[in-house]
Design a protein around this motif. Structure first.
Motif, PDB file in Angstrom:
ATOM      1  N   VAL A  66       0.834  -1.215   0.000  1.00 35.04           N
ATOM      2  CA  VAL A  66       0.000   0.000   0.000  1.00 35.04           C
ATOM      3  C   VAL A  66       0.864   1.259   0.000  1.00 35.04           C
ATOM      4  O   VAL A  66       0.682   2.140  -0.846  1.00 35.04           O
ATOM      5  N   PRO A  67       1.840   1.402   0.922  1.00 42.26           N
ATOM      6  CA  PRO A  67       2.703   2.605   0.837  1.00 42.26           C
ATOM      7  C   PRO A  67       3.507   2.660  -0.451  1.00 42.26           C
ATOM      8  O   PRO A  67       3.718   3.741  -1.016  1.00 42.26           O
TER       9      PRO A  67
ATOM     10  N   ILE B 138       4.684   5.133  -5.705  1.00 41.12           N
ATOM     11  CA  ILE B 138       4.846   4.952  -7.149  1.00 41.12           C
ATOM     12  C   ILE B 138       3.821   5.779  -7.914  1.00 41.12           C
ATOM     13  O   ILE B 138       4.091   6.275  -9.007  1.00 41.12           O
ATOM     14  N   SER B 139       2.636   5.959  -7.331  1.00 41.07           N
ATOM     15  CA  SER B 139       1.607   6.776  -7.981  1.00 41.07           C
ATOM     16  C   SER B 139       2.029   8.237  -8.038  1.00 41.07           C
ATOM     17  O   SER B 139       1.859   8.916  -9.048  1.00 41.07           O
ATOM     18  N   ILE B 140       2.588   8.720  -6.941  1.00 37.60           N
ATOM     19  CA  ILE B 140       3.043  10.115  -6.905  1.00 37.60           C
ATOM     20  C   ILE B 140       4.215  10.316  -7.866  1.00 37.60           C
ATOM     21  O   ILE B 140       4.302  11.318  -8.579  1.00 37.60           O
TER      22      ILE B 140
ATOM     23  N   PRO C  85      -5.371   3.909  -3.145  1.00 35.21           N
ATOM     24  CA  PRO C  85      -4.299   3.553  -2.201  1.00 35.21           C
ATOM     25  C   PRO C  85      -4.336   4.379  -0.913  1.00 35.21           C
ATOM     26  O   PRO C  85      -4.015   3.855   0.150  1.00 35.21           O
ATOM     27  N   LEU C  86      -4.728   5.662  -1.005  1.00 29.83           N
ATOM     28  CA  LEU C  86      -4.796   6.482   0.208  1.00 29.83           C
ATOM     29  C   LEU C  86      -5.904   6.012   1.149  1.00 29.83           C
ATOM     30  O   LEU C  86      -5.726   6.005   2.372  1.00 29.83           O
ATOM     31  N   PHE C  87      -7.045   5.622   0.589  1.00 25.80           N
ATOM     32  CA  PHE C  87      -8.115   5.064   1.430  1.00 25.80           C
ATOM     33  C   PHE C  87      -7.632   3.776   2.098  1.00 25.80           C
ATOM     34  O   PHE C  87      -7.907   3.538   3.283  1.00 25.80           O
ATOM     35  N   GLN C  88      -6.909   2.937   1.353  1.00 29.17           N
ATOM     36  CA  GLN C  88      -6.361   1.709   1.930  1.00 29.17           C
ATOM     37  C   GLN C  88      -5.307   2.018   2.996  1.00 29.17           C
ATOM     38  O   GLN C  88      -5.215   1.316   4.008  1.00 29.17           O
ATOM     39  N   PHE C  89      -4.539   3.086   2.759  1.00 25.79           N
ATOM     40  CA  PHE C  89      -3.489   3.457   3.712  1.00 25.79           C
ATOM     41  C   PHE C  89      -4.087   3.908   5.043  1.00 25.79           C
ATOM     42  O   PHE C  89      -3.536   3.631   6.114  1.00 25.79           O
TER      43      PHE C  89
ATOM     44  N   VAL D  81      -2.472  12.089 -11.075  1.00 25.17           N
ATOM     45  CA  VAL D  81      -1.849  11.734  -9.797  1.00 25.17           C
ATOM     46  C   VAL D  81      -2.921  11.602  -8.721  1.00 25.17           C
ATOM     47  O   VAL D  81      -2.966  10.613  -7.983  1.00 25.17           O
ATOM     48  N   PHE D  82      -3.804  12.594  -8.638  1.00 26.00           N
ATOM     49  CA  PHE D  82      -4.821  12.591  -7.579  1.00 26.00           C
ATOM     50  C   PHE D  82      -5.832  11.468  -7.763  1.00 26.00           C
ATOM     51  O   PHE D  82      -6.274  10.858  -6.793  1.00 26.00           O
TER      52      PHE D  82
END
Length: 538
Positions: free
Chosen positions: A47-48, A53-55, A259-263, A252-253
Motif C-alpha cells: 500500500v505505501p 509509485i503513484s506520486i 491507495p490512500l483510502f487503503q493506507f 496523480v490525484f
C-alpha cells in the motif's frame, strides 16, 4: 480518428486488460503458498509502495505522450527529444529519492501499523518487507517516461508488451520465490514475502529490457524524424516541465485515491481492533479487508472505467467547442456505460460472495461477510474515477483535489469509530461514506460548470436497475437450487455454482438489454458485432 491511432489504443487497452487479469488470478496460488499471514505482510508493504509509485509516476506516460504528440503534430520533433533526454535523468533522480524516502521511513510506517504484541506480525517483519519492495521505485519512474515517449509517437506496442512482460516476470518471481523459500529452502514467512515484494523490482527490470529492445529497433526511424524537425519553437526545460506537470497532476490525484483510502485502513484498523480487545484477530481481518476482498472488488471497476474513460476525449472536444448538445450526449453515454457494466457485476459478486471467496482463497465466514458488504462500494470506485475524468474533460480538475481531500477526511474521521462499532464492516462503511462525499462534490461541479441536467441519466439508470433486479432474481433462484446439491465450502463445487449462477444471470441481463435496444444505444456497432459473433437469437 485514424486507423493507426485506433489500433494503437486497442493494443494498449488489451495489454492493460491482460496485465490486470494476471494481477488478479495470481492471488490464488500466492494465497495458497503464504496464507493470510503472508498476504497481511505483503499488503503492509504494497500500500505505501503504491502511493509512492503513484506520486512518482501517475500520469507521466499520458502527460509525456500528450506533450510529445502535440509538438510532433507541429513537426517540432526536437522538443520531444529534448524532454526525453532530460526527463530520463529527472525520473531516475525522482526514483532514487522515492526509494530512499520509503526505505528510511519503513521503521516509522511499521510502528504505525503494529499496535500490540499479540498481533501476528511484528515491527521488524514489516520493516523488512517494506524495504524489499522499495527498490522497485528506482526503476519504475524511469521506465514510465520511456513508455510515454513511445506513446507520444503513436507507438502503443512497446507500452503494451512491456506492461504484460513486467506483470508476467513479477508474478513468476512472486510465486516461484515464495514457494522456493518456504517449501524448498525451509525459510521463514518473512523472507518469502520479502522475496515476493522484491519481485516488483525484478518485473520492472524485465519491462525495461523490452523497452530498450524497442528503442534499439526504432531509433533509426526516430532519428529520421529529427532530420525533419522545423526547429522554429524555442522552449526551455522549465516551460517543458511546467506543461508536463499540468497534464500529469490530475492523474496523480485520481491514481492515489484508492491507495490512500487503503493506507488509512492500514494506519487505523489495527489500532481500532486492538482497542476493542481483538488484537489476535486484527491481522486476519485486515488481510480479508485490504488484500483478499479488495482484489476481487476492483474487478468490475477496471472494465467499466476503461470503457467509460474512452469517451472523455470526446467530452473535452465538445466542451471546448461549446457544443452543449454533444457534451450532454457524451456525458449521458459515459454515466450509462459505467452503470450498465458495473451494477450487474457488483450485484453478482455480492450474491456469489461465498463461492467466489472460496475459489480464490478458502471458505471463510468473515471473507464472505466482508466481500458481500464491500462489493457495492465498487460502484463508488468506478463513479469517482469517471466523474474525476469528466472534471478534467471540462477543465475543472482543480476540484478533484478538493473532493479527494474531503473524502479522505471523512474516511479518517469515521474509520476508528465505525470499526469499533461494526468491526471489519465498519472500515467498508467509512470507505463508502468517504467516496460518496467525493462523488457528490464532483457531480455538483459537473452540474454547475457543464450545466448538465441529470434527469435523463436518472431515468435510464432506473431501467438498468430494473434489468439488474431481474438478473438478481434469476441468479438468486439458481444459486439456491444449486446449493441444494453443491457445497460452497469446496473449491470445485464453488466453481460450478459460480458458472451456473453467472450464466443464468448474464443470459437474463443480456436478453433484456438487447430486447429493449438499450445495448445498441450504449455501444452502437460493437453491440451488433457481439450479437453476430455469439449468434444471439434475439
Amino acid at each position: 480518428m485514424s486507423s493507426k491511432l485506433l489500433r494503437g489504443t486497442f493494443i494498449l487497452t488489451l495489454g492493460t486488460i491482460i496485465s490486470k487479469v494476471l494481477g488478479l488470478f495470481y492471488v490464488i496460488p500466492f494465497y495458497a503458498i503464504v496464507g493470510y499471514k503472508g498476504t497481511t505482510l505483503y499488503q503492509y508493504s504494497y500500500v505505501p509502495y503504491t502511493i509512492f509509485i503513484s506520486i512518482a509516476t501517475a500520469g507521466v506516460p499520458l502527460a509525456v505522450s500528450k506533450f510529445i504528440a502535440k509538438y510532433n503534430a507541429l513537426e517540432e520533433y526536437g522538443v520531444g527529444r529534448k524532454l526525453f533526454k532530460s526527463g530520463l535523468l529527472v525520473m531516475l533522480t525522482t526514483g532514487v529519492v522515492a526509494f530512499l524516502l520509503l526505505y528510511f521511513s519503513a521503521p516509522l510506517l511499521a510502528n504505525m501499523v503494529i499496535e500490540d504484541k499479540d498481533q501476528v506480525s511484528n515491527v521488524k517483519d514489516v520493516i523488512t518487507v517494506i524495504r524489499a519492495v522499495s527498490f522497485a521505485l528506482i526503476v519504475v519512474p524511469f521506465m514510465s517516461l520511456i513508455r510515454g515517449f513511445f506513446q507520444g509517437h503513436q507507438s502503443m506496442g512497446p507500452s503494451a508488451v512491456s506492461t504484460v512482460v513486467e506483470q508476467i516476470v513479477r508474478i513468476a518471481f512472486v510465486l516461484a520465490g515464495a514457494y522456493v523459500v518456504l517449501h524448498i529452502m525451509d525459510g521463514s514467512l518473512v523472507t518469502a514475502v520479502s522475496v515476493a515484494t522484491f519481485a516488483a523490482f525484478i518485473g520492472a527490470i524485465g519491462s525495461l529490457f523490452v523497452l530498450f529492445w524497442y528503442w534499439y529497433k526504432r531509433k533509426p526511424f526516430l532519428d529520421e524524424l529529427l532530420l525533419q524537425d522545423k526547429g522554429t519553437v524555442q522552449i526551455s526545460l522549465t516551460q517543458i516541465y511546467k506543461e508536463v506537470f499540468i497534464y500529469a497532476a490530475p492523474f496523480v490525484f485520481v491514481g492515489i485515491a484508492n491507495p490512500l483510502f487503503q493506507f488509512i485502513d492500514q494506519l487505523t484498523f489495527n489500532k481500532a481492533m486492538v482497542s476493542i480487545g481483538l488484537a489476535k484477530q486484527t491481522e486476519y481481518a485486515f488481510s480479508v479487508l485490504n488484500f483478499e476482498s479488495h482484489k476481487l472488488v476492483i474487478i468490475p471497476v477496471s472494465l467499466a472505467t476503461a470503457f467509460s474513460l474512452t469517451l472523455v476525449p470526446s467530452i473535452t472536444k465538445a466542451f471546448v467547442e461549446k457544443n452543449r448538445k454533444e457534451l450532454f450526449r457524451q456525458l449521458n453515454q459515459t454515466f450509462q456505460v459505467m452503470l450498465f457494466l458495473t451494477l450487474p457485476a457488483v450485484v453478482g459478486l455480492s450474491l456469489l460472495a461465498e463461492p467466489v471467496f472460496t475459489v480464490f482463497y478458502e471458505h471463510k465466514e468473515l471473507g464472505t461477510e466482508v466481500l458481500r458488504a464491500y462489493s457495492p462500494v465498487a460502484i463508488l470506485f468506478a463513479l469517482y474515477s469517471v466523474t474525476a475524468a469528466i472534471l478534467q474533460g471540462i477543465n475543472e480538475q482543480r476540484f478533484t483535489i478538493l473532493s479527494l481531500l474531503v473524502g479522505l477526511l471523512i474516511k479518517l474521521s469515521l474509520n476508528i469509530p465505525l470499526i469499533k462499532m461494526f468491526e471489519t464492516s465498519g472500515a467498508v462503511l467509512a470507505t463508502a461514506l468517504g467516496y460518496s462525499a467525493a462523488i457528490i462534490i464532483n457531480l455538483i461541479v459537473i452540474k454547475k460548470f457543464a450545466r448538465y441536467p441529470f434527469r435523463f441519466v436518472v431515468r435510464r439508470s432506473l431501467l438498468i436497475v430494473a434489468f439488474t433486479f431481474a438478473m438478481f432474481a434469476g441468479a438468486f433462484i439458481t444459486l439456491k437450487l444449486s446449493s441444494l446439491f453443491l457445497s460452497p465450502a469446496s473449491k470445485l463445487q464453488s466453481l460450478i455454482i459460480i458458472g451456473l449462477t453467472a450464466a443464468v444471470g448474464a443470459a437474463i441481463y443480456i436478453f433484456l438489454a438487447y430486447r429493449s435496444k438499450l445495448v445498441y444505444l450504449l455501444f452502437g456497432q460493437r453491440a451488433h458485432a457481439v450479437k453476430r459473433k455469439l449468434r444471439l437469437p434475439f
